[in-house]
Structures are given as structure tokens and as C-alpha cells.
Design an enzyme around this catalytic site. Structure first.
Site, PDB file in Angstrom:
ATOM      1  N   LYS A 194      29.728  15.666  43.418  1.00 35.72           N
ATOM      2  CA  LYS A 194      28.616  16.201  44.050  1.00 35.72           C
ATOM      3  C   LYS A 194      28.149  17.440  43.366  1.00 35.72           C
ATOM      4  CE  LYS A 194      30.358  15.550  49.031  1.00 35.72           C
ATOM      5  NZ  LYS A 194      30.929  16.154  50.116  1.00 35.72           N
TER       6      LYS A 194
ATOM      7  N   GLY B 286      20.935  17.100  50.788  1.00 35.23           N
ATOM      8  CA  GLY B 286      20.111  15.790  51.143  1.00 35.23           C
ATOM      9  C   GLY B 286      20.658  14.621  50.202  1.00 35.23           C
ATOM     10  N   GLY B 287      21.911  14.894  49.798  1.00 39.28           N
ATOM     11  CA  GLY B 287      22.570  13.727  49.166  1.00 39.28           C
ATOM     12  C   GLY B 287      22.298  13.637  47.898  1.00 39.28           C
TER      13      GLY B 287
ATOM     14  N   HIS C 117      30.900  10.805  59.673  1.00 37.98           N
ATOM     15  CA  HIS C 117      30.387  11.904  59.765  1.00 37.98           C
ATOM     16  C   HIS C 117      30.218  12.841  61.075  1.00 37.98           C
ATOM     17  CE1 HIS C 117      27.585  15.118  57.928  1.00 37.98           C
ATOM     18  NE2 HIS C 117      27.469  15.315  59.263  1.00 37.98           N
TER      19      HIS C 117
ATOM     20  N   ARG D 200      21.714  27.191  59.103  1.00 42.13           N
ATOM     21  CA  ARG D 200      20.494  27.088  59.427  1.00 42.13           C
ATOM     22  C   ARG D 200      20.441  26.011  60.687  1.00 42.13           C
ATOM     23  NH1 ARG D 200      19.774  21.700  57.910  1.00 42.13           N
ATOM     24  NH2 ARG D 200      20.627  21.024  55.892  1.00 42.13           N
TER      25      ARG D 200
HETATM   26  P1  ADP Z   1      24.557  16.983  51.048  1.00 41.32           P
HETATM   27  O1  ADP Z   1      25.058  18.419  50.968  1.00 41.32           O
HETATM   28  O2  ADP Z   1      23.814  16.438  49.732  1.00 41.32           O
HETATM   29  O3  ADP Z   1      23.986  16.419  52.040  1.00 41.32           O
HETATM   30  P2  ADP Z   1      27.416  16.392  51.774  1.00 41.32           P
HETATM   31  O4  ADP Z   1      28.325  17.041  51.299  1.00 41.32           O
HETATM   32  O5  ADP Z   1      26.844  17.076  53.310  1.00 41.32           O
HETATM   33  O6  ADP Z   1      25.900  16.280  51.086  1.00 41.32           O
HETATM   34  O7  ADP Z   1      27.472  14.650  52.238  1.00 41.32           O
HETATM   35  C1  ADP Z   1      26.767  13.920  52.551  1.00 41.32           C
HETATM   36  C2  ADP Z   1      27.209  12.542  53.090  1.00 41.32           C
HETATM   37  O8  ADP Z   1      27.973  11.952  52.009  1.00 41.32           O
HETATM   38  C3  ADP Z   1      28.271  12.951  54.261  1.00 41.32           C
HETATM   39  O9  ADP Z   1      27.644  12.757  55.579  1.00 41.32           O
HETATM   40  C4  ADP Z   1      29.092  11.362  54.116  1.00 41.32           C
HETATM   41  O10 ADP Z   1      28.470  10.437  54.656  1.00 41.32           O
HETATM   42  C5  ADP Z   1      29.158  11.293  52.392  1.00 41.32           C
HETATM   43  N1  ADP Z   1      30.187  11.854  51.917  1.00 41.32           N
HETATM   44  C6  ADP Z   1      30.391  13.321  51.276  1.00 41.32           C
HETATM   45  N2  ADP Z   1      31.402  13.296  50.883  1.00 41.32           N
HETATM   46  C7  ADP Z   1      32.253  12.336  50.800  1.00 41.32           C
HETATM   47  C8  ADP Z   1      33.432  11.821  50.646  1.00 41.32           C
HETATM   48  N3  ADP Z   1      34.360  12.530  50.027  1.00 41.32           N
HETATM   49  N4  ADP Z   1      33.771  10.596  50.904  1.00 41.32           N
HETATM   50  C9  ADP Z   1      32.908   9.435  51.519  1.00 41.32           C
HETATM   51  N5  ADP Z   1      31.899   9.894  51.719  1.00 41.32           N
HETATM   52  C10 ADP Z   1      31.166  11.203  51.462  1.00 41.32           C
END
Ligand code: ADP
Length: 631
Positions: A159, A165-166, A209, A293
Site C-alpha cells: 500500500k 482510493g485504492g 470492511h 473528513r
Molecule cells: P485506501 O486508503 O487506498 O482506500 P485502504 O487501506 O482504506 O486503502 O484499503 C482499501 C480497501 O482495500 C479496504 O476496504 C479493503 O477492502 C482492502 N484492503 C486493505 N487492506 C487489506 C488487507 N490487509 N487485506 C485485505 N484487504 C485489504
């Protein structure tokens, strides 16, 4: 101090939504706009407005200097950043503060802390909030990251430290893929956030989530407004959200809500915040991140609690106390939100641009449509392709699902590809009814949304045609039918690249299709037509048909002998040379469009004949990028 005038540093539906609350609170509003938003709804709705610059966000909605200048000229007291754009940028909040204005958002320190996924996790770990196991250290050398990934154990999720936003997120299933995935994640992160640092997490295979809405005031009071389940996602982005979270037990719920309060407490917070958790299959939960936010999905919380979250944000920003104590925040009923996107679920969810030829949303009690677009508007490349949020409330979850299905099935959009059919399929599915949609289910293709064609669809289409006074041919057939002479009518159309020919006649007051299927039109069946495309609701399912010379607005990324750009964008990597042999599904080049990396692939084994672009080229949609020849 009492806030009397607010500049909204945003656009689209969220600006309109904030203006609604300001009007109710008798607060004046100032909208800002870019070139392509001159006639946008948020500009028309605000009391005052100011032009910022070109459509590219850097010239307008992300331009801190220009926004602060407008705020000063229009003599506002405060700035509401909405979500996205500058809403989580500490630098912006600081600039607002430095110019003597109120930032309607989180404290600068919290924005900075939570803006970094690594610092956020470190803080949460220190205060005892469980986090996903992983690496969030400063050492970013390839070797260290690789060693840490192996320690965590594959699959590992990469990440972006500054992510959102993924974007910049990559699942790595095995050691050998790590290097390439890391490079791609770093590059995407650099592009989107100007920061290529990453963290590594254990990839939870069966994740849900669940997030908690919190609020804190400047008097030390913190409350939660319960949780939302946002597991229905594609490409790590939410598309359906609901509150409360169904299908988790009360012990888990209470523990989650308490953990969210602890997390908020740990960072000396103020304003609206969302603590996001991942739940594994044993209902163990882990802190993922905090969004400092208002969330896109805040409406579902508003519907079950009756609280206007924007009003609370404004009250807290002006120094008031939280209007309700925890005891007085109660949940009533169930709410679900579906996000309508201009995108093509059949083609990797590629954003779709074009003119909205027709757009209609059904109305009903306890149904809210947050949108800023209407028929005739263009969906462009510069901004998020979300067209609307359809939010529905009912006494319980089943009734809520039913209601949402009805609303979706009586609404339509033409002109751009949309995810409307996709949303209906999810809502109709047994998996959704039984809370079995995990946050990776849709990406893994666990839900089949390719509805096979059925004869009844053509009967609904014909029934509609016959009710149109202008369609003279079919009209005369109906006259014949009325007189008892059943002459079969032939209809031709395409359904999911399949050519369909249906022969239909009337027998025993029902339609008889192809001599085999009898069908009587049902009350909830519908047919919507615009130009050459037809959308049919047949027993609750949506079918999109296209008539003979229908032209799609987005083209596929690869046809047989050429690789064509599916949308305007920039070429960022060319992975092959002329004369090279390539395998089916091999990535030939990578382009960046709408801040996403798209890998363009060859559909079959071929030889690269000619490469007509270079790294760095800006290309239009449908440009020929690479010519291929057969093996
Ligand atoms: P962003 O900040 O880019 O939105 P997030 O950390 O909030 O990223 O994660 C977005 C989505 O990715 C989560 O809602 C979940 O579905 C998936 N996700 C994030 N971390 C993990 C993980 N460690 N294992 C599996 N899925 C994950």
C-alpha cells in the site's frame, strides 16, 4: 464565533449537499469552479461563485493559493473542503488557518498523522488498537521490503504510505512477483500522491470492511454514530455501503465501536472522522486507517441516526459542543447507498466519458439522490466518474434491499456506460442478502453478473415498441393483433456481443416468443430506450441491449490486430519492441488515465508490427498505439 459564510472547496454532489445544509442553517455559500464546471449545479446553487482556472485539478480544485485568494475576496469565515481534493491535506488546512479562516475539518496534526498510513498504524499500535500485521518502517530499500514481505508471509498487500482510493495497492501472491509489483505500486503512488513510500500488510483473504463514524468536539467530548459495512467494493473502492453493519454479532460490534473511540482518543481529534477496520472470517478486527473528513457514504449514517453530519461539522468548527451525548444517539431502521459510476463493469471498470443523453432517477419517500449531473451534461476525464449516490432507508434490511432494487429498476442512464446493471445484480444476489459479499468478492469474480439472455426480454421490448405511436410498422401489427390476426414480428438486437433474433406473436393473451416461451408482461417490467440502446427490466433484472449499428462510447483496449487507447491518457511504459513475439494477455504497454495505471494487453499470440507511440505521449481515446500481426 458564529460562521455566517462558507467557501466550499469542492465540486459535484458533495458541494451541493453541503450547500443544502448551509441554506438550512442560514449560512451563505461560495462555490468555486473550473472551465468545465461553468454551468455546474453546485455553481448555480451557491449564493456566490468564483472561477478558478482550467479543468485540470492542479489549476482549480487543488490550487491552494487560488482558493485562499477567493476566500479572502469573498470574505468568508470558513472553508469546507468536502471529500477528496484538499480535504485531507495538512498544508491546505494550515494555509486556511494562516489566512485567519476556519477550516471545517480535522486538526492539522491529525490530518498529517493519519495522512500517513505508516504513522497512523504506529500511533494505533501504541494505544492498543489492533492493526493488520505488517511492515511500516522508514527503510524503503528493495531488499528490506522484500525481506519484510517474506517475514509477513505471502500473500502480501503493498500500500502507498500516502495512499487513498485504492491507488498504489497491489496484492502479491508469491515471492517471484514481488519486485515487479513493488515497482508498479511505487510508480502509481508517486504519480497519485507524489510519494513513493509503501507499507506492507498481511493480505486478509476473507475481509469485510466495517468502519465507525466518530465525532469529537473541542471540549473533549467524543461520540460514535455507529458503524457502516462497506464491503461491497471493486478495485478496493466502495460501491455499496450500508448502516448498521448486518451480519456481525453484537459482541464484535461493541468491541469495534469501543476501539473506534479509543483510536479517536489517541490522537486528540476534532470534527468528523471515520475509523476503518478489516474483519477477518473469525470476526477478528484490525485498524486499517482513519479518514479525517466527511465520507462519501455519510448519508447512510445520517439516515439511521437522524443527524445531519455537515451541520455537526460546522457547529464543531465554530467551537460549539457536540449536540448529542452518546446515550441520545440511537439507530433506527436500515440504510443502503449505491454509487452510480460512469464506468464499464464489462471492461475492467474503465471510466466512461461522454454526453449524458438521458438520465432519470426514480423518487420515493426516504430515498435520497445526491447528484450534480443531469441530462445534457458531459462526463469528462478530469474528475471522479461518480454520477450519483442513491440512498434508501427502510424499517429493516430486507425492506431496504427491496426498495433500493425498485428505485434502481425504475431509473436509467444513457450516453455513457454505467454500473447500473452491475449494482442491480449485486442487490439481487443471494450473497448480498446473506451478508456474504467480502471486500474482494467482486474483484475475484465470485459474483456472476453476466446474465444469460432470456426470451422474455424481447417480449418486453416489443410491448414497449407497440405502445409508441410513432413506430408505425409495429403499430399496424398491433392493429392486426387486435383484430385477431397474429402475424409474428421479428426483432433483432445484440445482447453482450451476441446477435439475437426473436420472433414474437400473440397467443392466448400472452406473447409467444420463438414458438416456445409464453410471457405476460408484469407490473414491474420496464423498457427504456435512447438512440440505439435499450435497457430492459425483466423480473427485477436489468438487460442492456444494443440495436444493430450501435456504437459504443468506450472501445476495448485491444482488438485483434491493434492496441488502441481506451481513453485519453499518457503512455508511461512500453514493454515490448517491434518484431517481438508476444503471448496472449501479455502487457504491451502501460498508460495512465484518470490517475490509474492501465495495462494494455494483446488478446492473442502475435508479433509487434509497429509501435506508434512513445513513453510520455499524450494520446486521445481510440488512438492506434501498437499494430500487431498474426503469427
Ligand atoms: P485506501 O486508503 O487506498 O482506500 P485502504 O487501506 O482504506 O486503502 O484499503 C482499501 C480497501 O482495500 C479496504 O476496504 C479493503 O477492502 C482492502 N484492503 C486493505 N487492506 C487489506 C488487507 N490487509 N487485506 C485485505 N484487504 C485489504
Amino acid at each position: 464565533m458564529q460562521i455566517t459564510k462558507i467557501l466550499i472547496a469542492n465540486r459535484g454532489e458533495i458541494s451541493c449537499r453541503i450547500i443544502e445544509t448551509c441554506r438550512r442553517m442560514k449560512i451563505r455559500t461560495v462555490a468555486i469552479y473550473s472551465d468545465s464546471d461553468r454551468h455546474a449545479r453546485h455553481v448555480l446553487m451557491a449564493d456566490e461563485s468564483a472561477y478558478l482556472g482550467a479543468s485540470d485539478p492542479s489549476e482549480s480544485y487543488l490550487n491552494i493559493e487560488k482558493i485562499i485568494d477567493v476566500a479572502k475576496t469573498h470574505q468568508v469565515d470558513a472553508i469546507h473542503p468536502g471529500y477528496g481534493f484538499l480535504s485531507e491535506r495538512g498544508k491546505f488546512a494550515q494555509a486556511v488557518k494562516d489566512s485567519g479562516l476556519i477550516f471545517i475539518g480535522a486538526p492539522i496534526e491529525a490530518l498529517e498523522l493519519m495522512g500517513s498510513k505508516s504513522a497512523a498504524k504506529l500511533t494505533m499500535e501504541k494505544s492498543g488498537v489492533p492493526c493488520v500485521p505488517g511492515y511500516h518502517g522508514d527503510d524503503q530499500t528493495d531488499l528490506v521490503l522484500y525481506t519484510e514481505a517474506k517475514k509477513i508471509g505471502f500473500p502480501v498487500l503493498i500500500k502507498a504510505v500516502s495512499g487513498g482510493g485504492g491507488k498504489g495497492m497491489k496484492i502479491v501472491e508469491k515471492t517471484t512477483d514481488f519486485k515487479e509489483m513493488l515497482l508498479s505500486a511505487q510508480r502509481e503512488a508517486q504519480k497519485a500522491f507524489g510519494d513513493d513510500r509503501v507499507i506492507l500488510e498481511k493480505y486478509i483473504r476473507k475481509p469485510k470492511h466495517i468502519e465507525v463514524q466518530v465525532f469529537a468536539d473541542s471540549h473533549g467530548q467524543i461520540v460514535h454514530l455507529y458503524e457502516r459495512d462497506c464491503s461491497t467494493q471493486r478495485r478496493y473502492q466502495k460501491i455499496i455501503e450500508e448502516a448498521p453493519a448486518a451480519g456481525i454479532n453484537d459482541v464484535t460490534r461493541t468491541a469495534l465501536l469501543n476501539a473506534a473511540i479509543s483510536a479517536t482518543n489517541a490522537i486528540d481529534y476534532q470534527g468528523a472522522g471515520t475509523i476503518e477496520f478489516l474483519l477477518d472470517e473469525d470476526e477478528r478486527f484490525y485498524f486499517m486507517e482513519m479518514n479525517t473528513r466527511l465520507q462519501v457514504e455519510h448519508r447512510v449514517t445520517e439516515m439511521i441516526t437522524g443527524v445531519d453530519l455537515v451541520e455537526w461539522q460546522i457547529l464543531i468548527a465554530q467551537g460549539d459542543r457536540l449536540p448529542l451525548s452518546q446515550m441520545n444517539i440511537q439507530v433506527k431502521g436500515h440504510a443502503i447507498q449505491a454509487r452510480l459510476y460512469a464506468e464499464d463493469p464489462m471492461n475492467g471498470f474503465l471510466p466512461s466519458t461522454g454526453l449524458l443523453q438521458d438520465l432519470y432517477f426514480a423518487k420515493d419517500e426516504n430515498v435520497l439522490i445526491d447528484t450534480a449531473v443531469e441530462q445534457g451534461d458531459a462526463i469528462g476525464i478530469h474528475y471522479d466518474p461518480m454520477m450519483a449516490k442513491v440512498v434508501v432507508w427502510a424499517e429493516d434490511r430486507d425492506a431496504c434491499i427491496k426498495k433500493l432494487r425498485r428505485i434502481l429498476n425504475t431509473s436509467y442512464v444513457f450516453g455513457v456506460k454505467s454500473n447500473l446493471t452491475f449494482l442491480t445484480t449485486i442487490i439481487n444476489s443471494e450473497r448480498f442478502a446473506k451478508y456474504q459479499i467480502l471486500s474482494n468478492s467482486l474483484d475475484k469474480g465470485e459474483l456472476d453478473y453476466h446474465l444469460p439472455y432470456r426470451d422474455e426480454v424481447s417480449a418486453i421490448y416489443l410491448d414497449y415498441l407497440m405502445d409508441q405511436p410513432s413506430s408505425s410498422d409495429v403499430w399496424s401489427i398491433k392493429d392486426n393483433w387486435r383484430m385477431g390476426q397474429s402475424v409474428p414480428v421479428k426483432l433483432k438486437f445484440d445482447y453482450q456481443q451476441q446477435s439475437i433474433v426473436a420472433s414474437i406473436e400473440i397467443k392466448n393473451k400472452a406473447y409467444l416468443i420463438n414458438g416456445t416461451t409464453f410471457y405476460q408482461i408484469q407490473k414491474e417490467d420496464r423498457c427504456f430506450i435512447s438512440n440505439k440502446s435499450v435497457q430492459i427490466i425483466c423480473q427485477g433484472e436489468r438487460y442492456e441491449l444494443s440495436l444493430a449499428d450501435y456504437e459504443t462510447t468506450t472501445s476495448s483496449s485491444a482488438d485483434n490486430n491493434a492496441i488502441i487507447s481506451p481513453m485519453p491518457g499518457k503512455i508511461i511504459e512500453i514493454k515490448c519492441k517491434a518484431g517481438e513475439k508476444i503471448e496472449p494477455d501479455q502487457t504491451v504497454l502501460v498508460m495512465e488515465a484518470m490517475k490509474m495505471e492501465l495495462s494494455l494487453k494483446a488478446s492473442r499470440e502475435s508479433i509487434i508490427k509497429k509501435i506508434s507511440c512513445q513513453v510520455g505521449d499524450q494520446v486521445e481515446a481510440d488512438s492506434l498505439l501498437v499494430e500487431l500481426s498474426e503469427m
